[in-house]
Design a protein around this motif. Structure first.
Motif, PDB file in Angstrom:
ATOM      1  N   GLU A 362       0.832  -1.197   0.000  1.00 44.83           N
ATOM      2  CA  GLU A 362       0.000   0.000   0.000  1.00 44.83           C
ATOM      3  C   GLU A 362       0.873   1.256   0.000  1.00 44.83           C
ATOM      4  O   GLU A 362       0.626   2.213  -0.722  1.00 44.83           O
ATOM      5  N   LYS A 365       2.295   2.000  -3.329  1.00 48.15           N
ATOM      6  CA  LYS A 365       1.338   2.665  -4.216  1.00 48.15           C
ATOM      7  C   LYS A 365       1.228   4.138  -3.882  1.00 48.15           C
ATOM      8  O   LYS A 365       1.174   4.994  -4.765  1.00 48.15           O
ATOM      9  N   ALA A 366       1.205   4.448  -2.582  1.00 53.51           N
ATOM     10  CA  ALA A 366       1.088   5.850  -2.175  1.00 53.51           C
ATOM     11  C   ALA A 366       2.301   6.630  -2.651  1.00 53.51           C
ATOM     12  O   ALA A 366       2.184   7.732  -3.182  1.00 53.51           O
ATOM     13  N   LEU A 369       2.123   7.432  -6.317  1.00 47.13           N
ATOM     14  CA  LEU A 369       1.231   8.555  -6.659  1.00 47.13           C
ATOM     15  C   LEU A 369       1.946   9.884  -6.425  1.00 47.13           C
ATOM     16  O   LEU A 369       1.916  10.772  -7.281  1.00 47.13           O
ATOM     17  N   ILE A 370       2.604   9.997  -5.273  1.00 47.01           N
ATOM     18  CA  ILE A 370       3.307  11.247  -4.963  1.00 47.01           C
ATOM     19  C   ILE A 370       4.400  11.499  -5.991  1.00 47.01           C
ATOM     20  O   ILE A 370       4.570  12.613  -6.487  1.00 47.01           O
ATOM     21  N   MET A 372       4.530  10.519  -9.051  1.00 45.85           N
ATOM     22  CA  MET A 372       3.942  10.914 -10.328  1.00 45.85           C
ATOM     23  C   MET A 372       3.518  12.367 -10.291  1.00 45.85           C
ATOM     24  O   MET A 372       3.762  13.122 -11.229  1.00 45.85           O
ATOM     25  N   MET A 373       2.881  12.757  -9.186  1.00 41.23           N
ATOM     26  CA  MET A 373       2.377  14.127  -9.122  1.00 41.23           C
ATOM     27  C   MET A 373       3.521  15.120  -9.078  1.00 41.23           C
ATOM     28  O   MET A 373       3.488  16.140  -9.755  1.00 41.23           O
ATOM     29  N   ARG A 376       5.197  15.429 -12.515  1.00 42.65           N
ATOM     30  CA  ARG A 376       4.470  16.155 -13.551  1.00 42.65           C
ATOM     31  C   ARG A 376       4.205  17.616 -13.170  1.00 42.65           C
ATOM     32  O   ARG A 376       4.245  18.494 -14.018  1.00 42.65           O
ATOM     33  N   LEU A 377       3.936  17.867 -11.905  1.00 46.15           N
ATOM     34  CA  LEU A 377       3.495  19.211 -11.520  1.00 46.15           C
ATOM     35  C   LEU A 377       4.570  20.025 -10.823  1.00 46.15           C
ATOM     36  O   LEU A 377       4.387  21.196 -10.558  1.00 46.15           O
ATOM     37  N   CYS A 382       2.458  19.861  -4.350  1.00 47.52           N
ATOM     38  CA  CYS A 382       1.773  18.942  -3.444  1.00 47.52           C
ATOM     39  C   CYS A 382       2.277  19.149  -2.031  1.00 47.52           C
ATOM     40  O   CYS A 382       3.471  19.229  -1.813  1.00 47.52           O
ATOM     41  N   PHE A 383       1.375  19.243  -1.094  1.00 49.15           N
ATOM     42  CA  PHE A 383       1.835  19.360   0.276  1.00 49.15           C
ATOM     43  C   PHE A 383       0.795  18.790   1.234  1.00 49.15           C
ATOM     44  O   PHE A 383      -0.362  18.570   0.869  1.00 49.15           O
ATOM     45  N   ILE A 402       5.847  16.448   1.938  1.00 47.50           N
ATOM     46  CA  ILE A 402       5.423  15.060   2.078  1.00 47.50           C
ATOM     47  C   ILE A 402       6.661  14.185   2.060  1.00 47.50           C
ATOM     48  O   ILE A 402       7.497  14.315   1.183  1.00 47.50           O
ATOM     49  N   LYS A 405       4.779   9.666   4.395  1.00 48.14           N
ATOM     50  CA  LYS A 405       3.404   9.471   4.800  1.00 48.14           C
ATOM     51  C   LYS A 405       2.638   8.746   3.705  1.00 48.14           C
ATOM     52  O   LYS A 405       3.143   8.624   2.623  1.00 48.14           O
ATOM     53  N   PRO A 406       1.452   8.251   3.857  1.00 45.52           N
ATOM     54  CA  PRO A 406       0.696   8.275   5.087  1.00 45.52           C
ATOM     55  C   PRO A 406       0.960   7.037   5.927  1.00 45.52           C
ATOM     56  O   PRO A 406       0.180   6.118   5.948  1.00 45.52           O
TER      57      PRO A 406
END
Lengths: 496, 257
Positions: A362, A365-366, A369-370, A372-373, A376-377, A382-383, A402, A405-406
């Motif tokens: 898990e 996966k988290a 995602l971070i 990837m974001m 790209r961005l 992201c915070f 970040i 986490k989480p």
């Protein structure tokens, strides 16, 4: 340092006969362009497709171009060859920590300690061979009991030998020995052509005739004298690059070489049980300013498909680079990999109650995602949130970087006892007022208040405000305050 | 067709019947409002799917009807709760008051519209978010359809706040609820919700939701204080005074009466 005294020693030499060509153009099945490397205006090395069309070593560049117009030539670059050899030594480190660099184009590996791990010499050779083939290097391997004899066997292409070094050398012609050409000529004129004849000669005589260095070489070759090797230190630093035969104008076509470089990075990391949290690509062209981009990861990782995806996201953003002729990958910061052993009882009824294995997946996966974001961005987009201990509403929260986490939950140290709105305006918005009552394109009816916040008069940002909860005629509920210093109303929050 | 034929058809072919949508089989996250739960399939927000909340204006308590569910998700799961480009800063002390674990909250602010949908879709399908909350301005029907699929893949509660004017348009979202203020509640302690799309049932009638929170704690009315101007203290003087004089204690409400 190690000595080659013991008869149990097994030395494996990796000789790269085409290294001067391969630093510019590595072999692959699709690579058809004939490539030659010139030395003093003459063709010195060539790739298989150049060899196949009949170009010979020693011919001039004009001859080569007459045979085929497509021939691409490079000037020999010793520095680049040595760098590449160092990279290959770092690559070979995954098989054994005892790796020696023998310029110009060989590596010597002490593999006596890793026979058990690889279940025999055959398996070891197969995995090294297939690894190098994937990287695009032609290799010739030699195995013997001493480092120098292994080198000799590799360069001469002799079959493996696990018997006595001295006996195995018998049939080797002396021109393969790494000795002065004058000595070779002198030996030939004495009628000596094979090592067998040479080794029968008395050492004293040879010593007197050809000097102490020659006899020293012979005794190290046969294992009579110890031959300590200076092994490479594991310097965790990764560099690799790909040179393109023709300029690449379509950046999307860089994905394939990128994948190859990241594959090398992964092998490098796997060999050392390391992970990276950032790596950079450099796109260069001889007539442009090089362009560099760095991929940052939320957590250190070693996962080629993810690396590739994140690199692609960054590559898509580059739009001001017309052409590229070299792509380089570098990584400098490394982290020890966490051991990734699974739960022995996973999937059984004895499985751990906290489901650790599941949680790890898990988390992966988290993290993905971070990653990837942020790729790209941008890293600032992201915070997370955290509460801060300050009575000033705009300072009672802060954005948080970040990290891992989480994973753990965060309980605030104290809860604000008074009502707070779910949305806060980044900057309070000034309201107009009528008869000291606030208005916001409609009447604002005060529901609750005041809550006085008079704080921070000791630092540079004092506030003195009376906060009210107000209901707008349209039904929205706002958090407004009267700034006591200038007697003006401001909107600060929305009870969303 | 005789009755026995019909029974046979029902039993052997697994024929789908609208009445057979069993709310228990839909995974849902309780909303924290009993009256609303009763109206929703699965008794809560769809745990994997897009929910649209339609409202005329902000500030009517639209986020507050989500907070009990978000608090539940933040404690029952280790996944993120992601706010994508919220119109204002979600205020950490208020989220903590609502019982939301701040360690699970993530805010993402993409700059372009293309990135915006990319983030929502990837977050929904990543399986690492328990809830994704977004305020898309001009989102198209086909885009919502993609998000719905992504939310199913990622087993994620997706919430889109949209203007009330789109309620007449069709939408592939799993659940659509219109929110408006309650005319008779002066202090917004109540809000009216109307489910306009849900699985297996027609539109609901208006549901009155009562907020039972601190916002509506009765307080004495101090508003007449407003008519007396505040006597500003000289902050600079205080800053440079070593010993604080008794007269310079912060004024209390008492002094103003």
């Amino acid at each position: 340092m190690s000595t080659s005294k013991s008869n149990e020693d097994i030395w494996l030499c990796l000789h790269f006969p085409d290294l001067p060509v391969e630093v510019f153009s590595r072999q692959s099945k699709t690579q058809q362009t004939p490539v030659v490397v010139t030395q003093r205006q003459r063709v010195a090395f060539m790739n298989p497709s150049a060899r196949n069309i009949g170009i010979l070593a020693g011919s001039s560049m004009n001859t080569a171009l007459t045979i085929n117009q497509q021939v691409v030539s490079f000037e020999r670059n010793d520095q680049k060859e040595l760098e590449k050899l160092e990279q290959l030594a770092q690559w070979a480190y995954q098989f054994t920590p005892c790796v020696t660099i023998k310029p110009p184009s060989s590596l010597i590996l002490d593999v006596s300690g890793c026979m058990k791990l690889f279940k025999g010499l055959g398996n070891l050779k197969a995995s090294i061979g297939s690894g190098l083939e994937k990287l695009g290097f032609r290799v010739s391997m030699g195995i013997n009991r001493t480092p120098l004899s292994a080198l000799l066997f590799a360069e001469a292409g002799m079959p493996d030998n696990l018997g006595e070094a001295k006996e195995s050398l018998g049939s080797v012609p002396i021109h393969h020995l790494r000795i002065d050409d004058n000595i070779k000529d002198a030996l030939h004129s004495m009628g000596i052509s094979s090592c067998k004849q040479l080794l029968q000669l008395p050492v004293d005589g040879l010593n007197r005739r050809y000097g102490v260095f020659f006899t020293d070489y012979l005794s190290r070759l046969t294992g009579e004298k110890p031959d300590p090797q200076k092994f490479i230190s594991d310097r965790p630093r990764f560099r690799s690059d790909v040179t393109f035969m023709s300029d690449v104008t379509n950046l999307e076509s860089l994905v394939f070489p990128m994948k190859r470089l990241l594959g090398e990075l992964q092998a490098f990391l796997t060999g050392r049980q390391l992970q990276v949290n950032q790596f950079s690509f450099k796109l260069s062209h001889r007539s442009h300013q090089p362009k560099t981009f760095t991929v940052f990861l939320a957590n250190p990782d070693n996962d080629q498909p993810m690396f590739l995806m994140l690199s692609q996201l960054q590559l898509e953003k580059i739009n001001d680079l017309p052409e590229v002729d070299n792509l380089a990958l570098a990584a400098n910061h490394f982290f020890k990999a966490e051991s990734d052993s699974g739960d022995l009882f996973h999937g059984t009824r004895f499985m751990q109650k906290d489901g650790k294995v599941h949680r790890k997946a898990e988390q992966a996966k988290a993290t993905r995602l971070i990653n990837m974001m942020t790729a790209r961005l941008g890293p600032q987009s992201c915070f997370g949130l955290s509460a801060a201990n300050d009575h000033r509403p705009e300072l009672a929260w802060k954005p948080m970087r970040i990290a891992t986490k989480p994973s753990k939950s965060m309980e605030p140290e104290h809860l604000e006892p008074n009502v707070r709105p779910l949305f806060l305006l980044p900057d309070p918005k000034q309201l107009s007022s009528a008869n000291r009552h606030p208005t916001l394109s409609g009447k604002l009816e005060l529901l609750q208040g005041p809550e006085r916040i008079d704080f921070g008069w000791w630092d540079d940002n004092p506030v003195a405000r009376d906060y009210y909860i107000a209901r707008h005629s349209s039904g929205s509920v706002y958090w407004i305050f009267l700034n006591l210093k200038n007697d003006t109303w401001y909107l600060h929050g929305i009870f969303s | 067709m005789s009755m026995s034929d019909l029974n046979h058809l029902m039993q052997s072919t697994g024929l789908w019947r609208a009445s057979s949508i069993d709310s228990q089989y839909l995974e849902a996250c309780p909303t924290g409002f009993e009256l609303l739960d009763r109206e929703l399939p699965g008794s809560g927000w769809p745990a994997s799917g897009i929910t649209e909340l339609l409202q005329k204006q902000a500030g009517i308590g639209e986020l507050r009807i989500l907070t009990p569910a978000l608090a539940h998700l933040s404690h029952s799961q280790t996944r993120w709760i992601l706010f994508v480009s919220p119109p204002y800063i979600p205020y950490a002390p208020a989220l903590a008051q609502a019982g939301i674990d701040l360690g699970r909250v993530l805010i993402c602010q993409p700059k372009s519209a293309k990135d915006y949908l990319w983030v929502i879709e990837n977050a929904l399908s990543s399986q690492s978010c328990s809830a994704v909350i977004a305020w898309p301005a001009g989102i198209l029907e086909k885009q919502i359809r993609r998000l719905q699929v992504a939310a199913k893949t990622g087993n994620c509660l997706g919430v889109l706040f949209r203007p009330d004017s789109v309620s007449v348009n069709a939408s592939p979202a799993e659940l659509r609820i219109r929110l408006r203020t309650h005319e008779h509640s002066k202090d917004n302690s109540a809000m009216v919700a109307k489910v306009i799309k849900r699985f297996g049932r027609w539109e609901s009638s208006d549901i009155l939701l009562h907020f039972d929170d601190e916002l509506h704690r009765p307080m004495p009315d101090f508003s007449e204080l407003l008519l007396q101007p505040y006597q500003a203290r000289d902050f600079e003087a205080i800053k440079h005074t070593r010993t604080i004089q008794p007269a310079e204690h912060p004024p209390t409400a008492y002094e103003y009466q």
